[in-house]
Design an enzyme around this catalytic site. Sequence first.
Site, PDB file in Angstrom:
ATOM      1  CG  HIS A  16      40.456  33.854  55.260  1.00 54.87           C
ATOM      2  ND1 HIS A  16      39.431  34.482  54.907  1.00 54.87           N
ATOM      3  CD2 HIS A  16      40.389  33.660  56.778  1.00 54.87           C
ATOM      4  CE1 HIS A  16      38.535  34.667  56.248  1.00 54.87           C
ATOM      5  NE2 HIS A  16      39.340  34.168  57.020  1.00 54.87           N
ATOM      6  CG  HIS A  18      40.543  31.294  61.344  1.00 58.68           C
ATOM      7  ND1 HIS A  18      40.801  32.197  62.251  1.00 58.68           N
ATOM      8  CD2 HIS A  18      39.993  31.715  60.219  1.00 58.68           C
ATOM      9  CE1 HIS A  18      40.051  33.427  61.706  1.00 58.68           C
ATOM     10  NE2 HIS A  18      39.748  32.936  60.365  1.00 58.68           N
ATOM     11  CG  ASP A  20      40.757  28.805  66.201  1.00 58.66           C
ATOM     12  OD1 ASP A  20      40.963  29.306  65.146  1.00 58.66           O
ATOM     13  OD2 ASP A  20      40.148  29.697  67.056  1.00 58.66           O
ATOM     14  N   GLY A 172      36.083  37.986  65.225  1.00 64.54           N
ATOM     15  CA  GLY A 172      35.297  37.970  65.997  1.00 64.54           C
ATOM     16  C   GLY A 172      33.817  38.380  65.931  1.00 64.54           C
ATOM     17  CG  HIS A 199      37.804  37.852  60.184  1.00 59.97           C
ATOM     18  ND1 HIS A 199      39.506  37.855  60.369  1.00 59.97           N
ATOM     19  CD2 HIS A 199      37.638  36.527  59.827  1.00 59.97           C
ATOM     20  CE1 HIS A 199      39.820  36.380  60.213  1.00 59.97           C
ATOM     21  NE2 HIS A 199      38.562  35.722  59.731  1.00 59.97           N
ATOM     22  CD  GLU A 202      33.092  36.003  59.199  1.00 58.71           C
ATOM     23  OE1 GLU A 202      32.803  34.743  59.074  1.00 58.71           O
ATOM     24  OE2 GLU A 202      33.934  36.578  60.010  1.00 58.71           O
ATOM     25  CG  ASP A 279      37.121  31.435  57.519  1.00 56.29           C
ATOM     26  OD1 ASP A 279      37.917  31.969  57.930  1.00 56.29           O
ATOM     27  OD2 ASP A 279      35.752  31.647  57.792  1.00 56.29           O
TER      28      ASP A 279
HETATM   29 ZN   LIG Z   1      38.071  33.921  58.964  1.00 53.02          ZN
END
Ligand SMILES: [Zn+2]
Length: 364
Positions: A16, A18, A20, A172, A199, A202, A279
Amino acid sequence: MDLVSQLRRLPKAELHLHLDGAVRLATAIELARDDGLRLLDEEVKRRMVGPAACLNQAELLTFFDLPISLLQSEASLSRVAGELVEDLAVEHVRYAEIRWAPRLHLERGLSVDEVIGAVASGIARAAGAIRSPVEVGLIVTAMRSHPPAANVELAHRAAAFGPPVVGFDLAGPEAAYPAPPHAAAFFAAADGGLQLTAHAGEVRGPERIREVLDLGVSRIAHGATSADDPALVDEIRARGVTLDLCPTSNVQAALVQSLAAMPVAVLHRAGVSVTISTDDPTVSSTSLSRELADTARAQNLSAAELADIAVNAFGRGFGPIHRRRPLEVKARQAWQEWAAANPSLTGSATAADSKPPMDRQQSR
Ligand SMILES: [Zn+2]
């Protein structure tokens, strides 16, 4: 040797992660300069590294605005993908899945195919240049806030690209955008041979997690809040779904108050398949070794439990099993030897009695 250094030497898998959220600060400054922007070190840091705790997930997501704006060319996408693989190699990560949302990189005229191609070429270049031992799969992420029809098209493009694209994801703003409108995109991705993750969790409440289970995912990015709902925990375990947990990131999203409050040990001891990832190493100012060490200490995990969780990530990856299995075998041996030499990580860990059998972790 301190725990972080010990864990850095062990072979690891990260599921997991990302693109960016993993851009080097120095690279961001150079990319900004290429775009005619003069950004000072301090400003880049302020815009890309989140505080220990944000107000909520929505605030955490603002730390991706600058890196996404800088990743609008094939050259920049390829560069940061390659640099991430180099960073993973330094961390002794042997298997990684890198995810990102191609539709966030179309602002200057790139097509989805060009975005995926640029990231894939950066990875291939790094592998060639550093004889990287990192086996990398790509996960294409659809955004909850994007039109469902655009995400269906994205799924078709991702599946058509083929390796190293191995999975399809949804991410998102979770509070505002439910998952069910994107079911058709997930059907298209699965139909095209991609494996599914999304995802969820969260924000508080089990609903968003139940929604992504209904999409047919075999892994959930986060999902920690399932621990509040025993029936949901039962369902996740029964379906064999893996939770790719990111403890520091969840603290930053104000989902839990501290690493100690993350239900990592609780879920693992309840027989749920869990993994630990960063993450976003830049946004969260962490590394996989640090994340594993901090989580183990905060959760009073035994070394054997930490080893189980670390090795589980090799078994739950989406990449071809013939590439992952040899890595998993080597990793299990290294982690078991380390755990045997360091049974207690905190001096107070008593969890060894509840250690689940290693075999459960291997099944898929
Ligand atoms: Zn994530």
